[in-house]
Design a protein around this motif. Structure first.
Motif, PDB file in Angstrom:
ATOM      1  N   ALA A 208       0.753  -1.282   0.134  1.00  0.00           N
ATOM      2  CA  ALA A 208       0.136   0.043   0.157  1.00  0.00           C
ATOM      3  C   ALA A 208       0.803   1.236   0.032  1.00  0.00           C
ATOM      4  CB  ALA A 208      -0.880   0.113   1.223  1.00  0.00           C
ATOM      5  N   MET A 209       2.133   1.227   0.775  1.00  0.00           N
ATOM      6  CA  MET A 209       2.662   2.275   0.754  1.00  0.00           C
ATOM      7  C   MET A 209       3.721   2.353  -0.696  1.00  0.00           C
ATOM      8  SD  MET A 209       4.558   1.753   4.563  1.00  0.00           S
ATOM      9  CE  MET A 209       5.743   2.965   4.472  1.00  0.00           C
ATOM     10  N   ALA A 210       3.829   1.426  -1.230  1.00  0.00           N
ATOM     11  CA  ALA A 210       4.606   1.471  -2.523  1.00  0.00           C
ATOM     12  C   ALA A 210       3.816   2.065  -3.470  1.00  0.00           C
ATOM     13  CB  ALA A 210       5.361   0.115  -2.795  1.00  0.00           C
ATOM     14  N   ALA A 211       2.493   1.761  -3.484  1.00  0.00           N
ATOM     15  CA  ALA A 211       1.562   2.301  -4.600  1.00  0.00           C
ATOM     16  C   ALA A 211       1.053   3.876  -4.404  1.00  0.00           C
ATOM     17  CB  ALA A 211       0.165   1.400  -4.359  1.00  0.00           C
ATOM     18  N   ILE A 212       1.660   4.415  -3.396  1.00  0.00           N
ATOM     19  CA  ILE A 212       1.405   5.838  -3.278  1.00  0.00           C
ATOM     20  C   ILE A 212       2.360   6.708  -4.170  1.00  0.00           C
ATOM     21  CG2 ILE A 212       1.590   7.873  -1.705  1.00  0.00           C
ATOM     22  CD1 ILE A 212       0.987   5.828   0.698  1.00  0.00           C
ATOM     23  N   PRO A 213       1.603   7.586  -4.906  1.00  0.00           N
ATOM     24  CA  PRO A 213       2.383   8.400  -5.790  1.00  0.00           C
ATOM     25  C   PRO A 213       3.765   9.168  -5.161  1.00  0.00           C
ATOM     26  CG  PRO A 213       0.215   8.930  -6.362  1.00  0.00           C
ATOM     27  CD  PRO A 213       0.478   7.941  -5.079  1.00  0.00           C
ATOM     28  N   LYS A 246       8.031  16.319   2.564  1.00  0.00           N
ATOM     29  CA  LYS A 246       6.966  16.610   3.745  1.00  0.00           C
ATOM     30  C   LYS A 246       5.745  16.551   3.228  1.00  0.00           C
ATOM     31  CE  LYS A 246       9.571  20.443   6.191  1.00  0.00           C
ATOM     32  NZ  LYS A 246       9.501  21.777   6.448  1.00  0.00           N
ATOM     33  N   ASP A 247       5.368  16.779   1.913  1.00  0.00           N
ATOM     34  CA  ASP A 247       4.227  16.418   1.507  1.00  0.00           C
ATOM     35  C   ASP A 247       3.851  14.814   1.337  1.00  0.00           C
ATOM     36  OD1 ASP A 247       3.678  19.175   1.178  1.00  0.00           O
ATOM     37  OD2 ASP A 247       4.191  19.170  -1.045  1.00  0.00           O
ATOM     38  N   LEU A 248       5.049  14.201   0.941  1.00  0.00           N
ATOM     39  CA  LEU A 248       5.024  12.800   0.850  1.00  0.00           C
ATOM     40  C   LEU A 248       4.620  11.861   2.314  1.00  0.00           C
ATOM     41  CD1 LEU A 248       4.991  10.272  -0.904  1.00  0.00           C
ATOM     42  CD2 LEU A 248       7.495  10.213  -0.672  1.00  0.00           C
ATOM     43  N   LYS A 249       5.316  12.415   3.164  1.00  0.00           N
ATOM     44  CA  LYS A 249       4.900  11.989   4.448  1.00  0.00           C
ATOM     45  C   LYS A 249       3.906  12.120   4.959  1.00  0.00           C
ATOM     46  CE  LYS A 249       9.726  12.000   6.952  1.00  0.00           C
ATOM     47  NZ  LYS A 249      10.092  12.986   8.146  1.00  0.00           N
ATOM     48  N   ARG A 253       1.146   9.319   6.037  1.00  0.00           N
ATOM     49  CA  ARG A 253       0.598   9.256   7.616  1.00  0.00           C
ATOM     50  C   ARG A 253      -1.139   9.035   7.426  1.00  0.00           C
ATOM     51  NH1 ARG A 253       3.643  10.547  11.721  1.00  0.00           N
ATOM     52  NH2 ARG A 253       5.942  11.259  11.065  1.00  0.00           N
ATOM     53  N   ASN A 254      -1.471   9.811   6.445  1.00  0.00           N
ATOM     54  CA  ASN A 254      -2.947   9.707   6.216  1.00  0.00           C
ATOM     55  C   ASN A 254      -3.541   8.485   5.780  1.00  0.00           C
ATOM     56  OD1 ASN A 254      -3.341  12.623   6.916  1.00  0.00           O
ATOM     57  ND2 ASN A 254      -3.112  13.355   4.762  1.00  0.00           N
ATOM     58  N   ALA A 255      -2.726   7.859   4.896  1.00  0.00           N
ATOM     59  CA  ALA A 255      -3.131   6.443   4.241  1.00  0.00           C
ATOM     60  C   ALA A 255      -2.886   5.476   5.584  1.00  0.00           C
ATOM     61  CB  ALA A 255      -2.035   6.215   3.114  1.00  0.00           C
ATOM     62  N   LEU A 256      -2.027   5.580   6.279  1.00  0.00           N
ATOM     63  CA  LEU A 256      -1.734   4.633   7.555  1.00  0.00           C
ATOM     64  C   LEU A 256      -2.506   4.452   8.712  1.00  0.00           C
ATOM     65  CD1 LEU A 256       2.376   4.584   7.433  1.00  0.00           C
ATOM     66  CD2 LEU A 256       0.844   2.909   6.320  1.00  0.00           C
ATOM     67  N   HIS A 257      -3.026   5.924   8.879  1.00  0.00           N
ATOM     68  CA  HIS A 257      -3.744   5.979   9.986  1.00  0.00           C
ATOM     69  C   HIS A 257      -5.080   5.160   9.864  1.00  0.00           C
ATOM     70  CE1 HIS A 257      -1.678   8.709  12.708  1.00  0.00           C
ATOM     71  NE2 HIS A 257      -1.504   9.581  11.801  1.00  0.00           N
ATOM     72  N   ALA A 258      -5.547   5.009   8.604  1.00  0.00           N
ATOM     73  CA  ALA A 258      -6.644   4.205   8.353  1.00  0.00           C
ATOM     74  C   ALA A 258      -6.632   2.607   8.637  1.00  0.00           C
ATOM     75  CB  ALA A 258      -7.358   4.580   6.957  1.00  0.00           C
ATOM     76  N   LEU A 259      -5.251   2.341   8.695  1.00  0.00           N
ATOM     77  CA  LEU A 259      -5.087   1.068   8.935  1.00  0.00           C
ATOM     78  C   LEU A 259      -4.664   0.767  10.609  1.00  0.00           C
ATOM     79  CD1 LEU A 259      -2.747   0.395   5.911  1.00  0.00           C
ATOM     80  CD2 LEU A 259      -4.978  -0.237   6.113  1.00  0.00           C
ATOM     81  N   ASN A 260      -5.324   1.472  11.459  1.00  0.00           N
ATOM     82  CA  ASN A 260      -4.963   1.181  12.880  1.00  0.00           C
ATOM     83  C   ASN A 260      -3.573   1.298  13.239  1.00  0.00           C
ATOM     84  OD1 ASN A 260      -5.921   0.726  15.455  1.00  0.00           O
ATOM     85  ND2 ASN A 260      -5.383  -1.457  15.100  1.00  0.00           N
ATOM     86  N   LEU A 261      -2.862   2.419  12.655  1.00  0.00           N
ATOM     87  CA  LEU A 261      -1.358   2.747  13.053  1.00  0.00           C
ATOM     88  C   LEU A 261      -1.615   4.095  13.588  1.00  0.00           C
ATOM     89  CD1 LEU A 261       0.333   1.347   9.959  1.00  0.00           C
ATOM     90  CD2 LEU A 261       0.801   0.591  12.512  1.00  0.00           C
ATOM     91  N   GLN A 262      -1.307   4.117  14.856  1.00  0.00           N
ATOM     92  CA  GLN A 262      -1.195   5.331  15.486  1.00  0.00           C
ATOM     93  C   GLN A 262       0.180   6.108  15.621  1.00  0.00           C
ATOM     94  OE1 GLN A 262      -2.282   2.658  16.991  1.00  0.00           O
ATOM     95  NE2 GLN A 262      -4.565   2.567  16.404  1.00  0.00           N
ATOM     96  N   ASP A 263       1.391   5.268  15.927  1.00  0.00           N
ATOM     97  CA  ASP A 263       2.581   5.939  16.123  1.00  0.00           C
ATOM     98  C   ASP A 263       3.424   5.875  14.970  1.00  0.00           C
ATOM     99  OD1 ASP A 263       4.418   7.224  17.838  1.00  0.00           O
ATOM    100  OD2 ASP A 263       5.571   5.363  18.144  1.00  0.00           O
ATOM    101  N   ILE A 264       3.675   6.633  14.081  1.00  0.00           N
ATOM    102  CA  ILE A 264       4.216   6.500  12.699  1.00  0.00           C
ATOM    103  C   ILE A 264       5.752   7.305  12.496  1.00  0.00           C
ATOM    104  CG2 ILE A 264       4.135   6.827  10.199  1.00  0.00           C
ATOM    105  CD1 ILE A 264       0.946   6.507  10.807  1.00  0.00           C
ATOM    106  N   HIS A 265       6.679   6.582  12.329  1.00  0.00           N
ATOM    107  CA  HIS A 265       7.912   7.321  12.019  1.00  0.00           C
ATOM    108  C   HIS A 265       8.583   6.951  10.611  1.00  0.00           C
ATOM    109  CE1 HIS A 265       8.255   8.074  16.256  1.00  0.00           C
ATOM    110  NE2 HIS A 265       7.595   6.850  16.579  1.00  0.00           N
TER     111      HIS A 265
END
Length: 270
Positions: A208-213, A246-249, A253-265
């Motif tokens: 899912a992360m690799a598919a992000i533009p 910064k925009d990519l981060k 983050r917005n995509a990962l928050h929907a997957l029940n991930l709260q602490d993202i580095h």
């Protein structure tokens, strides 16, 4: 709400166990042991709320969030021991059967249906927002079915006089406790060893992360549980030359928050 649920189940489990001793019912005592397991599940949810709210202090830079996982492991071990004791008593009951007032046993177990239903109703409102509450809610629904099994066995004993049905019901409950307790212990052990939480698939998240533009490659990906309700992701990503890190981060983050991930580095390499 959780404290009220715990007190309600402790009171019922104590009364049910006393009735099981008084009326020689292995089924009631086994169901009382299961209801004590419910108390453990509810206590874990309460503990998670308390520990998760504690701020980092001193050497505990993450706070005490992972204490909820240790509590889950301890609960699993205690319940496995309780299941073993219940099985032993039921097997002894086959050797030395005792008279059982099936009607009274059924009425006592029927009270369990009311207690478990009331507890599930108290937890229902937050089951969609909190995994601990959802687990406790589903646990209480399952226990209503266990109580129903004891009601049926007690009724059959009253109608047929087949007292062997009571230890059989106790064995069924003990096996149910052992199965759920083993899963609890196994999962908590995996989380303490920093395995990815069961509801997170590392390969699917990496894809899912690799598919992000703007993402050229996901070089490393680490997933672990910070507590029974909060998960952490650490990843190293290579970005395409034309993307703003910064925009990519923010997009990731917005995509990962929907997957029940709260602490993202995230570390973005050009």
């Amino acid at each position: 709400m959780l404290l009220l649920s715990i007190l309600l189940n402790v009171a019922y489990a104590a009364g049910e166990f006393w009735a099981g001793v008084l009326w020689n019912s292995s089924g009631l005592k086994a169901d009382a042991g299961h209801n004590l397991g419910d108390v453990g599940s509810l206590a874990l949810a309460l503990l998670a709320v308390r520990l998760h709210a504690l701020p980092p202090r001193g050497r505990f830079t993450y706070g005490l969030k992972r204490g909820t996982i240790l509590a889950a492991m301890a609960n699993g071990l205690l319940l496995l021991g309780a299941a073993a004791l219940i099985l032993w008593e039921c097997l002894e009951r086959f050797r030395t059967p005792l008279p059982i007032p099936g009607g009274k046993v059924s009425l006592t177990a029927a009270a369990g249906l009311l207690v478990n239903g009331a507890t599930a109703w108290l937890l229902a409102a937050r089951r969609k927002q909190d995994l601990n509450f959802r687990g406790a809610f589903l646990h209480m629904l399952a226990d209503a079915l266990v109580s129903l099994g004891v009601v049926l066995s007690g009724t059959l004993v009253a109608l047929t006089g087949w007292t062997i049905l009571d230890p059989l019901a106790g064995i069924a409950v003990a096996l149910l406790i052992a199965a759920s307790s083993w899963n609890l212990f196994q999962e908590s052990l995996c989380l303490l060893l920093d395995a990815a939480p069961r509801d997170l698939n590392p390969r699917e998240i990496q894809q899912a992360m690799a598919a992000i533009p703007g993402v050229q490659a996901v070089n490393t990906l680490h997933l672990r549980a910070l507590s029974t309700t909060e998960n952490q992701l650490v990843a190293n990503i290579t970005a395409t030359p034309d993307v703003n890190p910064k925009d990519l981060k923010l997009q990731i983050r917005n995509a990962l928050h929907a997957l029940n991930l709260q602490d993202i580095h995230l570390q973005i390499d050009p």
